[in-house]
Write an enzyme that holds these catalytic residues in place. Structure first.
Site, PDB file in Angstrom:
ATOM      1  N   HIS A 210       0.784  -1.396  -0.082  1.00  0.00           N
ATOM      2  CA  HIS A 210      -0.014  -0.005   0.241  1.00  0.00           C
ATOM      3  C   HIS A 210       0.668   1.318   0.000  1.00  0.00           C
ATOM      4  CE1 HIS A 210       1.021  -0.008   4.289  1.00  0.00           C
ATOM      5  NE2 HIS A 210       0.688   1.140   4.297  1.00  0.00           N
TER       6      HIS A 210
HETATM    7  C1  UD1 Z   1      -2.008   5.045   6.637  1.00  0.00           C
HETATM    8  C2  UD1 Z   1      -0.888   5.402   7.216  1.00  0.00           C
HETATM    9  C3  UD1 Z   1       0.328   4.384   6.977  1.00  0.00           C
HETATM   10  C4  UD1 Z   1      -0.246   3.032   7.288  1.00  0.00           C
HETATM   11  C5  UD1 Z   1      -1.703   2.929   6.782  1.00  0.00           C
HETATM   12  C6  UD1 Z   1      -1.980   1.345   7.086  1.00  0.00           C
HETATM   13  C7  UD1 Z   1      -0.130   7.968   7.309  1.00  0.00           C
HETATM   14  C8  UD1 Z   1       0.594   9.077   6.370  1.00  0.00           C
HETATM   15  N1  UD1 Z   1      -0.140   6.793   6.495  1.00  0.00           N
HETATM   16  O1  UD1 Z   1      -2.025   4.954   5.105  1.00  0.00           O
HETATM   17  O2  UD1 Z   1       1.591   4.539   7.661  1.00  0.00           O
HETATM   18  O3  UD1 Z   1       0.626   1.953   7.240  1.00  0.00           O
HETATM   19  O4  UD1 Z   1      -2.656   3.709   6.914  1.00  0.00           O
HETATM   20  O5  UD1 Z   1      -3.267   1.230   6.312  1.00  0.00           O
HETATM   21  O6  UD1 Z   1      -1.007   8.171   8.214  1.00  0.00           O
HETATM   22  N2  UD1 Z   1      -9.366   4.829   2.548  1.00  0.00           N
HETATM   23  C9  UD1 Z   1     -10.672   3.952   2.362  1.00  0.00           C
HETATM   24  N3  UD1 Z   1     -11.130   3.627   3.658  1.00  0.00           N
HETATM   25  C10 UD1 Z   1     -10.548   3.746   4.772  1.00  0.00           C
HETATM   26  C11 UD1 Z   1      -9.350   4.632   4.781  1.00  0.00           C
HETATM   27  C12 UD1 Z   1      -8.906   4.705   3.652  1.00  0.00           C
HETATM   28  O7  UD1 Z   1     -11.062   3.792   1.026  1.00  0.00           O
HETATM   29  O8  UD1 Z   1     -11.091   3.372   5.859  1.00  0.00           O
HETATM   30  C13 UD1 Z   1      -8.643   4.988   1.287  1.00  0.00           C
HETATM   31  C14 UD1 Z   1      -9.075   6.493   0.885  1.00  0.00           C
HETATM   32  O9  UD1 Z   1      -8.985   6.512  -0.625  1.00  0.00           O
HETATM   33  C15 UD1 Z   1      -7.570   7.263   1.143  1.00  0.00           C
HETATM   34  C16 UD1 Z   1      -6.601   6.414   1.112  1.00  0.00           C
HETATM   35  O10 UD1 Z   1      -7.218   4.884   1.341  1.00  0.00           O
HETATM   36  O11 UD1 Z   1      -7.646   8.514   0.530  1.00  0.00           O
HETATM   37  C17 UD1 Z   1      -5.775   6.412   1.777  1.00  0.00           C
HETATM   38  O12 UD1 Z   1      -5.936   6.489   3.192  1.00  0.00           O
HETATM   39  P1  UD1 Z   1      -4.884   7.392   4.220  1.00  0.00           P
HETATM   40  O13 UD1 Z   1      -5.494   7.200   5.719  1.00  0.00           O
HETATM   41  O14 UD1 Z   1      -4.678   8.681   3.753  1.00  0.00           O
HETATM   42  O15 UD1 Z   1      -3.440   6.576   4.286  1.00  0.00           O
HETATM   43  P2  UD1 Z   1      -3.190   4.815   4.208  1.00  0.00           P
HETATM   44  O16 UD1 Z   1      -2.586   4.757   2.655  1.00  0.00           O
HETATM   45  O17 UD1 Z   1      -4.296   4.304   4.484  1.00  0.00           O
END
Ligand code: UD1
Length: 372
Positions: A210
């Site tokens: 990811h």
């Molecule tokens: C976050 C953490 C990362 C961790 C990862 C585990 C930061 C900078 N990154 O990354 O260190 O390894 O979590 O999963 O805090 N989304 C959904 N549903 C959700 C959550 C996210 O669809 O419940 C999607 C959305 O499109 C969102 C994208 O995932 O924009 C990224 O989510 P985000 O919380 O920004 O960061 P992660 O890539 O999940």
């Protein structure tokens, strides 16, 4: 009489939940001395990324959920800060406990430090020395401001001392993520997962991916997908997709390539028990996750990490982890090497023994308890 210690614990994203669950259990054993509350920022919000973890890890429902959701780094961080400030002004805890390195960790630390509320950071001192990773920025800022730095490995202590953190603030306590792994291990159901993915008795490799550095740039992600296309000819791949990864497969037009591979089995994000069960039954793991590098070390499963660096070097020095980057040729040859029987054996790092939460609660009470 000792005044009850009011501890506000912060979770935000998936990898936080298994780090806080053992703390919540430990606080409950000291309910006469500790009043613990749990705040969820809502950084992760899907059932599969959040709710199911509360159930399986037997965590209490959060007392507060800020419901911030997704957004750019600045947007997400700012929303968390605004919501968290209101809560701190209302609740006035004696200490906040933040874990790991996600945006929620850093955002809540910044707010508490301005309100002069002590901060304890669980998993302090890890460094990849790669500032292109958002997590590295989160780690640096959090540790610069934290008052109690709780570390999982001696290299983390060294990093903090080198950055000028006073030794009295640093406590090597072990790894709460491993507390959770060891506590839930008896519930692993490898056979159930094998049958769910139609694997029978076939060997398989478990994949998680990811990181922006692997999935955001089309050429890089395409190369990794081509490597997987070759590897699935050698061993079945099981790959639960993080929402970010699924979005990127679609954005880069790689979904048809991946869908056409007969020995690659994708799924929605898996629950904690489902993914650890699969991991423990696999022949090897291909990942770019931080926590998975640690979990495979404890489970004794060979781990190939598709990154150039790791903030968890102990998993390479003492564990089963190998850093291989994301070059397709290398991913294929390193996998082949393990399938040929050349895998690292590794040993268990010190204090990855299921008692880290106990040590943390001791540190918190001995540092912060005051007479009434
Ligand atoms: C976050 C953490 C990362 C961790 C990862 C585990 C930061 C900078 N990154 O990354 O260190 O390894 O979590 O999963 O805090 N989304 C959904 N549903 C959700 C959550 C996210 O669809 O419940 C999607 C959305 O499109 C969102 C994208 O995932 O924009 C990224 O989510 P985000 O919380 O920004 O960061 P992660 O890539 O999940």
């Amino acid at each position: 009489m000792i005044k009850k210690l009011k501890i506000l614990n912060v979770v935000g994203a998936r990898p936080n939940f298994m780090k806080v669950a053992p703390l919540m259990r430990e606080y409950a054993k000291h309910a006469d001395r500790i009043e613990a509350t749990l705040l969820h920022t809502g950084q992760h919000y899907d059932d599969a990324m959040s709710t199911i973890f509360f159930t399986q890890l037997e965590m209490p429902a959060p007392h507060v959920n800020l419901g911030v959701g997704s957004g750019s780094h600045a947007e997400q961080t700012a929303k968390i800060m605004i919501g968290f400030e209101e809560v701190l002004l209302r609740e006035k805890p004696d200490v906040i406990v933040v874990v790991g390195d996600v945006n929620s960790t850093m955002a809540c630390t910044l707010v508490a430090s301005k309100l002069l509320i002590p901060i304890a950071h669980v998993e302090a001192g890890l460094r990849s020395f790669d500032r292109t990773m958002p997590e590295e920025i989160n780690r640096l800022v959090t540790d610069a401001l934290a008052d109690i730095l709780l570390t999982t490995s001696p290299d983390a202590d060294e990093n903090l001392k080198r950055e000028g953190v006073a030794s009295e603030k640093i406590h090597f306590v072990g790894n709460t993520m491993i507390d959770t792994l060891l506590a839930l291990r008896p519930q692993f159901n490898v056979a159930g997962m094998r049958s769910r993915f139609g694997l029978n008795t076939r060997p398989f490799a478990f994949v998680t991916l990811h990181r922006p550095s692997n999935v955001d740039v089309k050429e890089v992600f395409e190369g990794i997908c081509h490597a997987f296309a070759e590897i699935q000819k050698l061993i079945t791949l099981v790959w639960p997709l993080h929402p970010r990864t699924r979005n990127m497969l679609r954005t880069h037009g790689l979904d048809s390539l991946i869908d056409s591979l007969p020995n690659l089995k994708m799924s929605e994000p898996l629950s904690y028990l489902d993914s650890t069960s699969l991991m423990s039954g696999s022949t090897l793991v291909l990942t770019d996750s931080g926590g998975v590098q640690e979990e495979t070390t404890v489970l004794g499963i060979p781990c190939l990490t598709l990154r150039e660096n790791t903030e968890r070097p102990i998993t390479v020095e003492e564990g089963t982890n190998e850093l291989i980057g994301n070059d397709p040729g290398i991913i294929i040859s390193k996998t082949r090497n393990i399938l040929d029987g050349n895998s690292k054996k590794g040993r268990l790092p010190k204090y990855w023994d299921g008692k880290a939460a106990q040590r943390i609660v001791n540190v918190l009470t001995s540092t912060l308890e005051r007479p009434q």
